[in-house]
Design an enzyme around this catalytic site. Structure first.
Site, PDB file in Angstrom:
ATOM      1  N   LYS A 258       0.853  -1.202   0.000  1.00 21.52           N
ATOM      2  CA  LYS A 258       0.000   0.000   0.000  1.00 21.52           C
ATOM      3  C   LYS A 258       0.884   1.246   0.000  1.00 21.52           C
ATOM      4  O   LYS A 258       1.949   1.248   0.618  1.00 21.52           O
ATOM      5  CB  LYS A 258      -0.891   0.006   1.251  1.00 21.52           C
TER       6      LYS A 258
ATOM      7  N   LYS B 210       0.892  -9.502  -1.810  1.00 21.50           N
ATOM      8  CA  LYS B 210      -0.070  -9.537  -2.914  1.00 21.50           C
ATOM      9  C   LYS B 210      -0.045  -8.193  -3.626  1.00 21.50           C
ATOM     10  O   LYS B 210       0.083  -7.147  -3.006  1.00 21.50           O
ATOM     11  CB  LYS B 210      -1.454  -9.811  -2.329  1.00 21.50           C
TER      12      LYS B 210
ATOM     13  N   ASP C 170      -2.036  -5.277  -5.570  1.00 25.57           N
ATOM     14  CA  ASP C 170      -3.409  -4.820  -5.431  1.00 25.57           C
ATOM     15  C   ASP C 170      -4.188  -5.110  -6.707  1.00 25.57           C
ATOM     16  O   ASP C 170      -3.591  -5.359  -7.763  1.00 25.57           O
ATOM     17  CB  ASP C 170      -3.472  -3.332  -5.069  1.00 25.57           C
ATOM     18  N   GLU C 171      -5.526  -5.032  -6.585  1.00 30.31           N
ATOM     19  CA  GLU C 171      -6.363  -5.483  -7.705  1.00 30.31           C
ATOM     20  C   GLU C 171      -6.140  -4.643  -8.964  1.00 30.31           C
ATOM     21  O   GLU C 171      -6.357  -5.111 -10.076  1.00 30.31           O
ATOM     22  CB  GLU C 171      -7.850  -5.455  -7.323  1.00 30.31           C
TER      23      GLU C 171
ATOM     24  N   HIS D  38      -9.012 -12.542  -7.058  1.00 27.45           N
ATOM     25  CA  HIS D  38      -9.525 -11.281  -6.483  1.00 27.45           C
ATOM     26  C   HIS D  38     -10.875 -11.022  -7.146  1.00 27.45           C
ATOM     27  O   HIS D  38     -11.034 -11.291  -8.339  1.00 27.45           O
ATOM     28  CB  HIS D  38      -8.549 -10.128  -6.740  1.00 27.45           C
TER      29      HIS D  38
ATOM     30  N   LYS E  61     -13.849  -2.968   6.065  1.00 25.11           N
ATOM     31  CA  LYS E  61     -14.366  -1.716   5.458  1.00 25.11           C
ATOM     32  C   LYS E  61     -15.368  -1.977   4.331  1.00 25.11           C
ATOM     33  O   LYS E  61     -15.982  -1.046   3.811  1.00 25.11           O
ATOM     34  CB  LYS E  61     -13.195  -0.925   4.879  1.00 25.11           C
TER      35      LYS E  61
HETATM   36  C1  CAP Z   1      -7.515  -4.674   1.066  1.00 28.54           C
HETATM   37  C2  CAP Z   1      -7.607  -4.584  -0.444  1.00 28.54           C
HETATM   38  C3  CAP Z   1      -8.449  -5.688  -1.033  1.00 28.54           C
HETATM   39  C4  CAP Z   1      -9.797  -5.820  -0.417  1.00 28.54           C
HETATM   40  C5  CAP Z   1     -10.760  -6.434  -1.431  1.00 28.54           C
HETATM   41  C6  CAP Z   1      -8.142  -3.228  -0.897  1.00 28.54           C
HETATM   42  O1  CAP Z   1      -6.650  -3.684   1.497  1.00 28.54           O
HETATM   43  O2  CAP Z   1      -6.329  -4.710  -1.009  1.00 28.54           O
HETATM   44  O3  CAP Z   1      -8.545  -5.387  -2.415  1.00 28.54           O
HETATM   45  O4  CAP Z   1      -9.673  -6.690   0.647  1.00 28.54           O
HETATM   46  O5  CAP Z   1     -11.977  -6.650  -0.800  1.00 28.54           O
HETATM   47  O6  CAP Z   1      -7.687  -2.833  -1.950  1.00 28.54           O
HETATM   48  O7  CAP Z   1      -9.032  -2.753  -0.228  1.00 28.54           O
HETATM   49  P1  CAP Z   1      -6.769  -3.196   3.033  1.00 28.54           P
HETATM   50  P2  CAP Z   1     -12.529  -8.127  -0.609  1.00 28.54           P
HETATM   51  O8  CAP Z   1      -6.421  -4.399   3.897  1.00 28.54           O
HETATM   52  O9  CAP Z   1      -5.753  -2.103   3.198  1.00 28.54           O
HETATM   53  O10 CAP Z   1      -8.151  -2.743   3.231  1.00 28.54           O
HETATM   54  O11 CAP Z   1     -11.429  -8.841   0.119  1.00 28.54           O
HETATM   55  O12 CAP Z   1     -13.787  -7.951   0.183  1.00 28.54           O
HETATM   56  O13 CAP Z   1     -12.766  -8.679  -1.981  1.00 28.54           O
HETATM   57 MG    MG Z   2      -6.969  -4.280  -2.987  1.00 27.16          MG
END
Ligand code: CAP
Ligand code: MG
Length: 435
Positions: free
Chosen positions: A153, A179, A181-182, A271, A311
């Site tokens: 991050k 990982k 990020d998406e 993801h 969140k």
């Molecule tokens: C979490 C995250 C993931 C979310 C996706 C984000 O980061 O990398 O993409 O968990 O949601 O981009 O928010 P944080 P889900 O830990 O900093 O929030 O897992 O519900 O699909």
């Molecule tokens: Mg993410």
């Protein structure tokens, strides 16, 4: 041949599905002036072999392949689809039927595809997970605690070398996985080719220094030929996973990559970015449970299921249903206050998928996640370690300490007395739930 009445002939409340039918559970709301019977006739018709009007001639076999709405309870209808409607192994075609035009019909105010039950004769044309939970645990040499992971991050912004350094600190703090990020694939300042080489190097360094297995969920998302190329690059570097944004790439692309990852012996981390576009509205769209089932069928090894306390939206009940659906061998039909929640499903020998709990987590929330979902999960804490007052490595340590404490049945406040990193994390976030 009797003239098919396009709607009422798709309703047969005396029908009972054969063992080869695919069954879908829908929640529907009729538009004004449309009776429930007309609504459920339209759902079965438009999603199988009907159209809006009677026709001058119809194929002799039509009666054998039309879907039947056969059970209506309140706003819920079960529809049975003869297997001959569906091409073997083609999940996109199935979705074009049961999750296609019907969502746009004016005769319905809302429609939600709640669950699909696949018969063995349909399951057998899909690979299912290559590794499954057991294979992932073997790969990482983690016996029974939750698998841990973190996303670098902020989501995007680091150079490839800065990204790899952050990964190294995460691994050195005790985490198993880092990982992408998406929405990180390849940027001018963090090219895919550079990131994987540097992460592979840092991974080897962290493994040597810790004596633990470490790996990286590198996001190969893109056009399918590009994903294939990227999967080969990961394999050639000895990395063990490919991460795919399964909704934005599409089910057919995931199916192709499942075959590719078989050849390269790569586990698939799914993801689910974009899922909330169709699963958040409880009156319309497609449940995450349906998406999760399809991904188990196609064969991902890990999939995000939600956190309950993080969140992003997702109720406890819904998340437990999704977790059950991707891990259980067989599932019984489930109802809540008379409303249908889940169809029965026998997964035969398709391996279970590791549920990943991620999104807004920090060490203070780990006990409630483990209490809710158990230990046979992945817990991904990203902002919740990189935002630690003493930085990433201590943030990962704090999260590991929270897991250790929970595994030993010790409260975090108690454990924090002898674990400074956890104490500092609780000092910043306490046990608060982010919004
Ligand atoms: C979490 C995250 C993931 C979310 C996706 C984000 O980061 O990398 O993409 O968990 O949601 O981009 O928010 P944080 P889900 O830990 O900093 O929030 O897992 O519900 O699909
Ligand atoms: Mg993410």
């Amino acid at each position: 041949m009797k003239k098919i009445d396009w709607y009422s002939d798709f309703v047969d409340l005396n029908y009972s599905p054969t063992r080869t039918d695919i069954v879908c559970l829908f929640r529907f709301e009729s538009a004004s002036g449309i009776s429930p019977k007309e609504a459920v006739g339209r759902i079965a018709s438009e999603s199988s072999a009907g159209t809006w009007t009677t026709l001058n001639k119809i194929p002799f076999r039509l009666n054998k392949i039309i879907a039947k709405s056969y059970e209506v309870k309140g706003n819920f209808v079960k529809v049975a689809y003869p297997i001959d409607l569906w091409e073997q192994g083609n999940i996109s075609q199935l979705l074009s039927g049961v999750a296609g035009n019907i969502f746009g019909m004016k005769a319905l105010k809302n429609l939600r595809l709640v669950d699909i039950s696949f018969p063995k004769t349909y399951l057998k044309h899909f690979r299912g997970p290559q590794f499954g939970i057991e294979g992932i645990r073997k790969l990482l040499k983690i016996k029974n605690r939750p698998i841990t992971g973190a996303v670098a991050k902020p989501k995007i912004g680091w150079s490839a070398s800065e990204h790899a350094q952050l990964a190294y600190e995460t691994w050195m703090g005790g985490f198993d996985l880092v990982k992408d990020d998406e929405n990180l694939t390849s940027t001018s300042f963090n090219r895919f080719e550079d990131r994987i080489k540097l992460c592979a190097k840092m991974r080897d360094k962290a493994e040597k220094e810790t004596g633990q297995r470490k790996s990286a969920l590198i996001n190969i998302t893109g056009e399918t030929k590009l994903m294939e190329k990227r999967a080969k690059m990961l394999h050639d570097l000895g990395l063990e996973y490919a991460m795919i944004d399964v909704v934005t790439t599409g089910v057919s692309a995931v199916q192709t990559m499942r075959d590719v990852c078989q050849d390269y012996h790569l586990a698939i981390h799914a993801h689910r970015a974009m899922h909330a576009a169709f699963d958040r509205n409880t009156r319309h769209g497609i449940t995450m449970m349906v998406l999760a089932k399809i991904m188990r069928l196609v064969g991902v090894d890990q999939i995000h299921v939600g956190t309950v306390v993080g969140k992003l939206v997702g109720s406890r009940d819904e998340i437990l249903d999704i977790q059950n659906e991707v891990t259980a061998k067989t599932l019984q039909e489930k109802r809540l206050k008379g409303n249908y929640k889940m169809l029965s499903q026998n997964w035969d020998d398709l391996k279970p998928v590791l549920p990943i709990s991620s999104g807004g987590l920090h060490p203070g929330l780990i006990p409630i996640v483990m209490k809710t979902l158990g230990n046979d999960i992945g817990i991904f804490v990203s902002g919740g370690i990189h935002g630690h007052p003493k930085g990433t490595k201590d943030g990962a340590k704090a999260a590991m300490q929270a897991i250790d404490a929970t595994m030993q049945g010790i409260s975090l406040s108690q454990y924090a007395k002898t674990h400074i990193e956890l104490k500092q994390a609780l000092g910043k976030w306490g046990f608060s739930k982010p919004r």
